[in-house]
Design an enzyme around this catalytic site. Sequence first.
Site, PDB file in Angstrom:
ATOM      1  CG  PHE A 195      -1.529   1.128   1.420  1.00 42.97           C
ATOM      2  CD1 PHE A 195      -2.184   2.098   0.548  1.00 42.97           C
ATOM      3  CD2 PHE A 195      -1.673   1.659   2.933  1.00 42.97           C
ATOM      4  CE1 PHE A 195      -2.837   3.190   1.053  1.00 42.97           C
ATOM      5  CE2 PHE A 195      -2.238   2.717   3.317  1.00 42.97           C
ATOM      6  CZ  PHE A 195      -2.906   3.653   2.366  1.00 42.97           C
ATOM      7  CE  LYS A 199       7.748 -14.731   1.260  1.00 43.01           C
ATOM      8  NZ  LYS A 199       7.781 -15.149   2.663  1.00 43.01           N
ATOM      9  CG  LEU A 200       5.574  -9.790  -6.089  1.00 40.96           C
ATOM     10  CD1 LEU A 200       5.125 -10.206  -7.386  1.00 40.96           C
ATOM     11  CD2 LEU A 200       4.836  -8.345  -5.853  1.00 40.96           C
ATOM     12  CB  THR A 201       2.919 -11.615   0.951  1.00 38.70           C
ATOM     13  OG1 THR A 201       2.713 -10.088   1.239  1.00 38.70           O
ATOM     14  CG2 THR A 201       4.467 -11.437   1.253  1.00 38.70           C
ATOM     15  CB  THR A 208       8.676 -10.618   7.019  1.00 42.20           C
ATOM     16  OG1 THR A 208       8.532 -11.519   6.256  1.00 42.20           O
ATOM     17  CG2 THR A 208       8.685  -9.369   6.583  1.00 42.20           C
ATOM     18  CB  THR A 214       4.170   1.484  12.725  1.00 44.65           C
ATOM     19  OG1 THR A 214       2.850   1.858  13.451  1.00 44.65           O
ATOM     20  CG2 THR A 214       4.991   0.363  13.523  1.00 44.65           C
ATOM     21  CG  ASP A 215       1.638   5.659  15.402  1.00 38.04           C
ATOM     22  OD1 ASP A 215       1.320   4.532  14.982  1.00 38.04           O
ATOM     23  OD2 ASP A 215       0.674   6.382  15.499  1.00 38.04           O
ATOM     24  CD  GLU A 216      -0.245  -0.166  14.927  1.00 41.65           C
ATOM     25  OE1 GLU A 216      -0.370  -1.482  15.624  1.00 41.65           O
ATOM     26  OE2 GLU A 216      -0.758   0.225  13.874  1.00 41.65           O
ATOM     27  CE1 TYR A 221       3.281  -3.847  11.402  1.00 41.73           C
ATOM     28  CE2 TYR A 221       2.203  -2.572  12.825  1.00 41.73           C
ATOM     29  CZ  TYR A 221       2.757  -2.696  11.776  1.00 41.73           C
ATOM     30  OH  TYR A 221       3.221  -1.557  10.981  1.00 41.73           O
ATOM     31  CB  SER A 222       3.336  -2.534  17.724  1.00 44.23           C
ATOM     32  OG  SER A 222       2.662  -3.344  18.741  1.00 44.23           O
ATOM     33  CE  LYS A 259       7.738  -1.527  10.957  1.00 48.63           C
ATOM     34  NZ  LYS A 259       8.251  -1.926   9.477  1.00 48.63           N
ATOM     35  CB  VAL A 281     -17.409  -0.485  14.730  1.00 50.72           C
ATOM     36  CG1 VAL A 281     -16.431   0.321  15.713  1.00 50.72           C
ATOM     37  CG2 VAL A 281     -17.705   0.109  13.560  1.00 50.72           C
ATOM     38  CG  ASP A 289     -11.785  -4.013  21.701  1.00 49.89           C
ATOM     39  OD1 ASP A 289     -11.419  -3.874  20.325  1.00 49.89           O
ATOM     40  OD2 ASP A 289     -11.556  -3.018  22.689  1.00 49.89           O
TER      41      ASP A 289
HETATM   42  P1  NAD Z   1       1.526  -3.622   3.203  1.00 48.46           P
HETATM   43  O1  NAD Z   1       1.254  -5.062   4.016  1.00 48.46           O
HETATM   44  O2  NAD Z   1       0.356  -3.150   2.331  1.00 48.46           O
HETATM   45  O3  NAD Z   1       2.655  -4.038   2.121  1.00 48.46           O
HETATM   46  C1  NAD Z   1       4.051  -4.563   2.607  1.00 48.46           C
HETATM   47  C2  NAD Z   1       4.772  -5.174   1.265  1.00 48.46           C
HETATM   48  O4  NAD Z   1       5.831  -5.957   1.572  1.00 48.46           O
HETATM   49  C3  NAD Z   1       3.893  -6.101   0.582  1.00 48.46           C
HETATM   50  O5  NAD Z   1       4.039  -5.792  -1.006  1.00 48.46           O
HETATM   51  C4  NAD Z   1       4.387  -7.580   0.600  1.00 48.46           C
HETATM   52  O6  NAD Z   1       4.673  -8.259  -0.644  1.00 48.46           O
HETATM   53  C5  NAD Z   1       5.915  -6.859   0.881  1.00 48.46           C
HETATM   54  N1  NAD Z   1       6.611  -8.247   1.726  1.00 48.46           N
HETATM   55  C6  NAD Z   1       6.343  -8.733   2.833  1.00 48.46           C
HETATM   56  N2  NAD Z   1       6.900  -9.605   3.293  1.00 48.46           N
HETATM   57  C7  NAD Z   1       7.963  -9.514   2.399  1.00 48.46           C
HETATM   58  C8  NAD Z   1       9.300 -10.205   2.521  1.00 48.46           C
HETATM   59  N3  NAD Z   1       9.555 -11.121   3.486  1.00 48.46           N
HETATM   60  N4  NAD Z   1      10.247  -9.862   1.705  1.00 48.46           N
HETATM   61  C9  NAD Z   1       9.939  -8.812   0.585  1.00 48.46           C
HETATM   62  N5  NAD Z   1       8.699  -8.372   0.546  1.00 48.46           N
HETATM   63  C10 NAD Z   1       7.769  -8.581   1.609  1.00 48.46           C
HETATM   64  O7  NAD Z   1       2.367  -2.658   4.127  1.00 48.46           O
HETATM   65  P2  NAD Z   1       2.158  -0.968   4.064  1.00 48.46           P
HETATM   66  O8  NAD Z   1       0.844  -0.768   4.759  1.00 48.46           O
HETATM   67  O9  NAD Z   1       2.209  -0.426   2.758  1.00 48.46           O
HETATM   68  O10 NAD Z   1       3.205  -0.607   5.114  1.00 48.46           O
HETATM   69  C11 NAD Z   1       4.515  -0.356   4.720  1.00 48.46           C
HETATM   70  C12 NAD Z   1       5.358  -0.128   5.966  1.00 48.46           C
HETATM   71  O11 NAD Z   1       5.106   0.905   6.350  1.00 48.46           O
HETATM   72  C13 NAD Z   1       5.491  -1.177   6.708  1.00 48.46           C
HETATM   73  O12 NAD Z   1       6.976  -1.237   7.134  1.00 48.46           O
HETATM   74  C14 NAD Z   1       4.688  -0.836   8.064  1.00 48.46           C
HETATM   75  O13 NAD Z   1       4.759  -1.356   9.207  1.00 48.46           O
HETATM   76  C15 NAD Z   1       4.905   0.754   7.705  1.00 48.46           C
HETATM   77  N6  NAD Z   1       3.805   1.549   8.267  1.00 48.46           N
HETATM   78  C16 NAD Z   1       2.519   1.370   7.991  1.00 48.46           C
HETATM   79  C17 NAD Z   1       1.286   2.247   8.230  1.00 48.46           C
HETATM   80  C18 NAD Z   1      -0.004   1.809   7.627  1.00 48.46           C
HETATM   81  O14 NAD Z   1      -0.922   2.701   8.323  1.00 48.46           O
HETATM   82  N7  NAD Z   1      -0.144   1.033   6.931  1.00 48.46           N
HETATM   83  C19 NAD Z   1       1.579   3.293   9.150  1.00 48.46           C
HETATM   84  C20 NAD Z   1       2.708   3.386   9.527  1.00 48.46           C
HETATM   85  C21 NAD Z   1       4.038   2.531   9.094  1.00 48.46           C
END
Ligand code: NAD
Length: 356
Positions: free
Chosen positions: A12, A34-36, A100, A134-136, A160-161, A164, A216, A290
């Site tokens: 994203f 990796k295209l997960t 990861t 992330t802020d988490e 997750y947090s 990170k 919700v 929740d």
């Molecule tokens: P996402 O889950 O949408 O995308 C993650 C991408 O990483 C995917 O394209 C996936 O294929 C790839 N990936 C996963 N495991 C992999 C691996 N082992 N090797 C190579 N590629 C791999 O994540 P996002 O929401 O785009 O977030 C991106 C980054 O920003 C993350 O590090 C996340 O912690 C951080 N972040 C996200 C948010 C949020 O609100 N989404 C906020 C703050 C920080």
Amino acid sequence: MTTLFITGGAGFIGSAVVRFLMTHTDWQIINIDKLTYAANLDALEGAAASKRYHLAQVDICDGAAIEQVFHQYQPDAVMHLAAESHVDRSISGPATFIETNIVGTYTLLETARHYWISLSGQKREKFRFHHVSTDEVYGDLAPNDPAFSETTPYSPSSPYSASKASSDHLVRAWHRTYRLPVVITNCSNNYGPWQHEEKLIPLMINRALAGEDLPVYGNGQQRRDWLYVEDHAHALYQTLTQGSIGQTYNIGGSNEYSNIEVVKKVCALLDELVPSAQGTYTEQITFVKDRPGHDQRYAINNNKITQELGWLPKETFDSGLRKTVHWAVRLHSLKHDNETQPRVEMALITNHKGHP
Ligand code: NAD
């Protein structure tokens, strides 16, 4: 020409960064992904046509493959976004998050360090490793606590947090111990086009349009600080190009809303853009059990990045949400039944307020 590695560039936020850089720079972009299940190559259609863009389908935990990509493309910088990123998935299956987010970041750091040591002159001096977090990692706030700053102690709540937070610690250690030139950013909740449909805002839009319940968590009073994804992409670019080595920058849009407020705003936009004969979409809202360990409140103090790097978000929450809902409704209408298509298109034409 600058060659930038972006890990997770098919996700994203990563895809928003790729689109931003393809438009605003002449850089060569190597997307290591990796295209997960979380990746979406449709979000990169424009970039994929360019000779400046290359996809390396590689797992960041695979040291030999990562080393090969470094050897092949000789990057000037790495922006590391690849991660497992969905909190609910981290609760039901934490192992891939450890793999990861922690082992993958370690593997990337070690490969980057060996590569950086082998460089000389300007190329070595200018090299950066930008870790996107992330802020988490800061845990959650009580209602009257001050917003998270760069010096707030880490107190992660979910797998997750915690993963990170571990990766942030590794990146800082690689700077402190090996002098690897790193910058770190910690951002609040993002929203915008191409967000995975499991996330709150796209989930609510898609379920509302499908006539389903809008679930919700708990009482919906959990508060998040929302940032439009393109504003995040811009902040990442500014941090990479202007941020000081070894520094952390918090990124946030100063848009704090409770989850229920967000869902009601989504419903109000849908009521306007795609009016339903059944009444308002808010009638579909239901409250469900929740999430375990659910953080109550996140808020970001963005003084450092705004004052030191001059970054400011362009979107308010209302303008960004309108763009997002508008985009999602169009996509939904393209994907789904012909019956709703004319109604959706008609409503969009009628109600469009200049936010494509
Ligand atoms: P996402 O889950 O949408 O995308 C993650 C991408 O990483 C995917 O394209 C996936 O294929 C790839 N990936 C996963 N495991 C992999 C691996 N082992 N090797 C190579 N590629 C791999 O994540 P996002 O929401 O785009 O977030 C991106 C980054 O920003 C993350 O590090 C996340 O912690 C951080 N972040 C996200 C948010 C949020 O609100 N989404 C906020 C703050 C920080």
